[in-house]
Design a protein around this motif. Structure first.
Motif, PDB file in Angstrom:
ATOM      1  N   LEU A 202     -31.866  21.686  67.735  1.00  0.00           N
ATOM      2  CA  LEU A 202     -30.559  22.354  67.726  1.00  0.00           C
ATOM      3  C   LEU A 202     -29.993  22.628  69.113  1.00  0.00           C
ATOM      4  O   LEU A 202     -28.816  22.968  69.239  1.00  0.00           O
ATOM      5  CB  LEU A 202     -30.670  23.693  66.980  1.00  0.00           C
ATOM      6  CG  LEU A 202     -31.127  23.610  65.525  1.00  0.00           C
ATOM      7  CD1 LEU A 202     -31.328  25.008  64.967  1.00  0.00           C
ATOM      8  CD2 LEU A 202     -30.111  22.852  64.697  1.00  0.00           C
TER       9      LEU A 202
ATOM     10  N   ILE B 117     -35.376  28.994  63.150  1.00  0.00           N
ATOM     11  CA  ILE B 117     -34.246  28.186  62.703  1.00  0.00           C
ATOM     12  C   ILE B 117     -33.704  28.741  61.385  1.00  0.00           C
ATOM     13  O   ILE B 117     -32.575  28.473  61.006  1.00  0.00           O
ATOM     14  CB  ILE B 117     -34.695  26.710  62.601  1.00  0.00           C
ATOM     15  CG1 ILE B 117     -34.813  26.112  64.011  1.00  0.00           C
ATOM     16  CG2 ILE B 117     -33.775  25.884  61.721  1.00  0.00           C
ATOM     17  CD1 ILE B 117     -35.377  24.712  64.073  1.00  0.00           C
TER      18      ILE B 117
ATOM     19  N   VAL C   4     -31.058  32.291  55.424  1.00  0.00           N
ATOM     20  CA  VAL C   4     -30.055  31.834  56.387  1.00  0.00           C
ATOM     21  C   VAL C   4     -30.641  30.679  57.181  1.00  0.00           C
ATOM     22  O   VAL C   4     -31.758  30.779  57.685  1.00  0.00           O
ATOM     23  CB  VAL C   4     -29.650  32.985  57.340  1.00  0.00           C
ATOM     24  CG1 VAL C   4     -28.737  32.477  58.449  1.00  0.00           C
ATOM     25  CG2 VAL C   4     -28.971  34.109  56.572  1.00  0.00           C
ATOM     26  N   VAL C   5     -29.900  29.568  57.260  1.00  0.00           N
ATOM     27  CA  VAL C   5     -30.352  28.377  57.986  1.00  0.00           C
ATOM     28  C   VAL C   5     -29.369  28.047  59.098  1.00  0.00           C
ATOM     29  O   VAL C   5     -28.162  27.955  58.859  1.00  0.00           O
ATOM     30  CB  VAL C   5     -30.482  27.158  57.046  1.00  0.00           C
ATOM     31  CG1 VAL C   5     -30.917  25.924  57.844  1.00  0.00           C
ATOM     32  CG2 VAL C   5     -31.460  27.429  55.922  1.00  0.00           C
ATOM     33  N   LEU C   6     -29.909  27.845  60.281  1.00  0.00           N
ATOM     34  CA  LEU C   6     -29.094  27.499  61.447  1.00  0.00           C
ATOM     35  C   LEU C   6     -28.912  25.991  61.522  1.00  0.00           C
ATOM     36  O   LEU C   6     -29.798  25.227  61.118  1.00  0.00           O
ATOM     37  CB  LEU C   6     -29.834  28.001  62.696  1.00  0.00           C
ATOM     38  CG  LEU C   6     -29.113  28.091  64.033  1.00  0.00           C
ATOM     39  CD1 LEU C   6     -27.868  28.962  63.940  1.00  0.00           C
ATOM     40  CD2 LEU C   6     -30.077  28.675  65.077  1.00  0.00           C
ATOM     41  N   GLY C   7     -27.799  25.555  62.049  1.00  0.00           N
ATOM     42  CA  GLY C   7     -27.606  24.128  62.251  1.00  0.00           C
ATOM     43  C   GLY C   7     -26.392  23.861  63.117  1.00  0.00           C
ATOM     44  O   GLY C   7     -25.543  24.743  63.293  1.00  0.00           O
TER      45      GLY C   7
ATOM     46  N   LEU D  38     -22.815  25.979  66.699  1.00  0.00           N
ATOM     47  CA  LEU D  38     -23.964  26.246  65.829  1.00  0.00           C
ATOM     48  C   LEU D  38     -23.512  27.239  64.767  1.00  0.00           C
ATOM     49  O   LEU D  38     -22.811  28.199  65.084  1.00  0.00           O
ATOM     50  CB  LEU D  38     -25.106  26.881  66.622  1.00  0.00           C
ATOM     51  CG  LEU D  38     -25.947  25.995  67.531  1.00  0.00           C
ATOM     52  CD1 LEU D  38     -26.842  26.869  68.417  1.00  0.00           C
ATOM     53  CD2 LEU D  38     -26.820  25.049  66.708  1.00  0.00           C
ATOM     54  N   ILE D  39     -23.927  26.986  63.518  1.00  0.00           N
ATOM     55  CA  ILE D  39     -23.592  27.922  62.435  1.00  0.00           C
ATOM     56  C   ILE D  39     -24.877  28.384  61.770  1.00  0.00           C
ATOM     57  O   ILE D  39     -25.770  27.579  61.498  1.00  0.00           O
ATOM     58  CB  ILE D  39     -22.729  27.289  61.324  1.00  0.00           C
ATOM     59  CG1 ILE D  39     -21.627  26.410  61.885  1.00  0.00           C
ATOM     60  CG2 ILE D  39     -22.144  28.376  60.439  1.00  0.00           C
ATOM     61  CD1 ILE D  39     -20.700  25.863  60.803  1.00  0.00           C
ATOM     62  N   ALA D  40     -24.964  29.684  61.528  1.00  0.00           N
ATOM     63  CA  ALA D  40     -26.022  30.232  60.678  1.00  0.00           C
ATOM     64  C   ALA D  40     -25.417  30.389  59.293  1.00  0.00           C
ATOM     65  O   ALA D  40     -24.387  31.052  59.134  1.00  0.00           O
ATOM     66  CB  ALA D  40     -26.499  31.571  61.218  1.00  0.00           C
TER      67      ALA D  40
END
Lengths: 396, 148
Positions: A138, A256, B101-104, B90-92
């Motif tokens: 990321l 993450i 909650v998933v970050l990407g 980046l969005i959570a």
């Protein structure tokens, strides 16, 4: 409530980018703390070093590294690593040794020579390491997490960029009064607003730098302190080193994703709030008893979050508390009178120890121009990567 | 020369186009879901421990928070130092049924100016970086209704 230990001495190496090794910084801080305590290094029964991952083997065995630099004298030794909470765990290790009778006087040292720019994981491909993964997959640096927290506060609580800037204005004004701080210049809200965006919505002056620096403490039993002529020393009454409780539902560095709350209800308070609660319970005090707080302001917005997690105000009320001046000098509960990480920057193994140094000087009434009048009870709050709580309560 | 398409991490996502899904695991005893996948032990302290089976995660969720990276991240993030740095967002993302909650990263072209907390987004296949032999694939979040 446990017994107390005495803080006989506190010392620092000034923070900055000095270009030297962490051993040199730590040794300077250790000698300053010993001199402050009036204790000969050869009379110290134990040394605890907070580890730095950037120092190679000497950093991983920091206790022995500092003992060798000060001159081998046969002391018991320990080295602890808990990321940003390393300093608090070093203090806790020293305290446990004193309370159990293993040692009468313990020297605690943390020092770092930090890289310029972003912290990053050590080299090599490590797809089972969450810290490596968040960078590889990321590009999620520490400031991006601070940005997520800041944006969330704006959306949920209505915090503004101006509120964040005012935290920097406050802390920079205090850092200007602290000879150990790296940044000793006042900053205006306009200067914060004019600095480059690093991770939306946070700007360069909202985010703490990386620094070289060191801090050390000499801790002892109350009995030793009395024999040593310190009848009324600053005392450590609580050290919180708690872990989170499953499911941890606030996205935390370096993860993450959060835990899932499908099968278990989250605890009523968040991990950060539980760190402070454990310290309050152990010390038998509450937020209303505090004279000052040193909190982990990795970003301006994060300092506001700590106001709520420490119970200085209700949820969502931190910006209001700041605007009222309650957390500024002369206010009801001054926060980061040292200048905070905003003025010091991060020297990871040293910063939780440095917070206790500030409490010590404040509780002694020896903090000079930044003295909080009549300080009796102080708290530190910090959080270590990978689920390490860190909070210390000291009293006079 | 064609490059091999390889997931940047094995077993975290699968499928193409509309069939693309993040992959987690679910405990057969307590129903806890894990992402990134947990294949060894259920981490719920109140669970006696069950088999962990692979499970696709919800395609859509809502923005918990967002940010971007205006400076080039250090390695092991891969970027070409010869090229001008182009920030990514980046969005959570909160997944309702999994309660996590998933970050990407967002799809290219979507910036923080396009985002808001609470907005609906969906997971789509993406490319992280390319080297001589390999196209490293990943997941991206894209606001629903955006087709770019």
């Amino acid at each position: 409530m446990t017994d107390e230990v005495a803080v006989l001495g506190a010392g620092m190496h000034p923070w900055g980018k000095w270009g030297r090794g962490f051993v040199e910084y730590g040794t300077v801080a250790a000698r300053a703390a010993l001199a402050d305590a009036g204790v000969d290094w050869r009379d110290v029964g134990s040394i605890v070093g907070a580890d730095t991952v950037r120092g190679g083997y000497p950093g991983y065995v920091a206790g022995a590294t500092f003992a060798k630099a000060l001159g081998w004298q046969g002391a018991r030794v320990a080295s602890v690593y808990a990321a940003c909470a390393s300093g608090a765990q070093a203090v806790n290790t020293a305290r446990a040794q004193i309370l159990s009778g293993l040692a009468d006087v313990v020297l605690v040292v943390g020092a770092d020579a930090a890289p310029k720019g972003f912290f990053r994981p050590p080299g090599g491909d490590r797809p089972d390491d969450p810290d490596w993964l968040r960078f590889r997959v990321l590009g999620a640096t520490n400031p991006t997490y601070f940005g997520l927290y800041a944006r969330r506060r704006m959306a949920v609580h209505g915090d503004t960029l101006e509120d964040f800037a005012q935290v920097k204005v406050k802390n920079a004004a205090l850092g200007a009064l602290n000879p150990n701080a790296r940044y000793r210049k006042r900053v205006t809200a306009e200067e914060v607003a004019a600095s480059a965006v690093v991770a939306d919505p946070l700007r360069l002056l909202d985010i703490c730098a990386t620094s070289d620096g060191a801090a050390a403490l000499v801790l002892s039993s109350m009995e030793f302190a009395r024999r040593h002529g310190a009848a009324d020393p600053v005392r450590i009454r609580a050290v919180s080193t708690v872990t989170p409780r499953y499911p941890n539902t606030v996205l935390d560095l370096p993860d993450i994703a959060t835990d899932s709350a499908v099968a278990a209800e989250p605890a009523a308070d968040t991990f950060r709030a539980s760190i402070a609660r454990a310290a309050y319970e152990e010390a038998g005090v509450g937020p209303e008893d505090l004279s000052l707080a040193e909190v982990y302001d990795l970003s301006t917005a994060l300092e506001l979050q700590w106001y709520e997690d420490l119970g200085l105000c209700g949820e969502g009320e931190a910006a209001k508390l700041l605007r009222e001046g309650a957390t500024a000098p002369g206010g009801r509960i001054p926060v980061n009178v040292s200048g905070g990480l905003a003025s010091f920057g991060e020297a990871v193994p040293a910063q939780a120890i440095a917070q206790v140094c500030e409490l010590t000087w404040q509780l002694r009434g020896a903090a000079g121009d930044r003295q909080v009048a009549g300080a009796r009870v102080g708290i530190t709050a910090n959080q270590g990567l990978f689920g390490h709580g860190s909070s210390v309560i000291a009293v006079r | 020369m064609s490059r091999t398409r390889t997931p940047v991490v094995t077993g975290w996502f699968t499928g193409e186009g509309e069939e693309f899904r993040l992959l987690g695991t679910r405990c057969s005893a307590c129903a806890s879901v894990f992402f990134p996948r947990e294949d060894a032990f259920c981490r719920n302290p109140g669970c006696p421990g069950g088999e962990l089976a692979e499970v696709p995660l919800s395609r859509r969720g809502r923005v918990w928070s967002y940010t971007d990276s205006r400076y080039r991240p250090p390695s092991p993030y891969v970027s070409d130092p010869e090229l001008e740095w182009r920030p990514y967002a980046l969005i959570a993302v909160e997944l309702e049924s999994e309660r996590l909650v998933v970050l990407g990263q967002t799809v290219p072209g979507v910036t923080v100016a396009d985002l808001a907390v609470g907005m609906e987004v969906e997971v789509v296949p993406g490319v992280l970086n390319e080297d001589a032999d390999t196209t490293w694939t990943t997941w991206h979040w894209r606001p629903t209704g955006v087709t770019a």
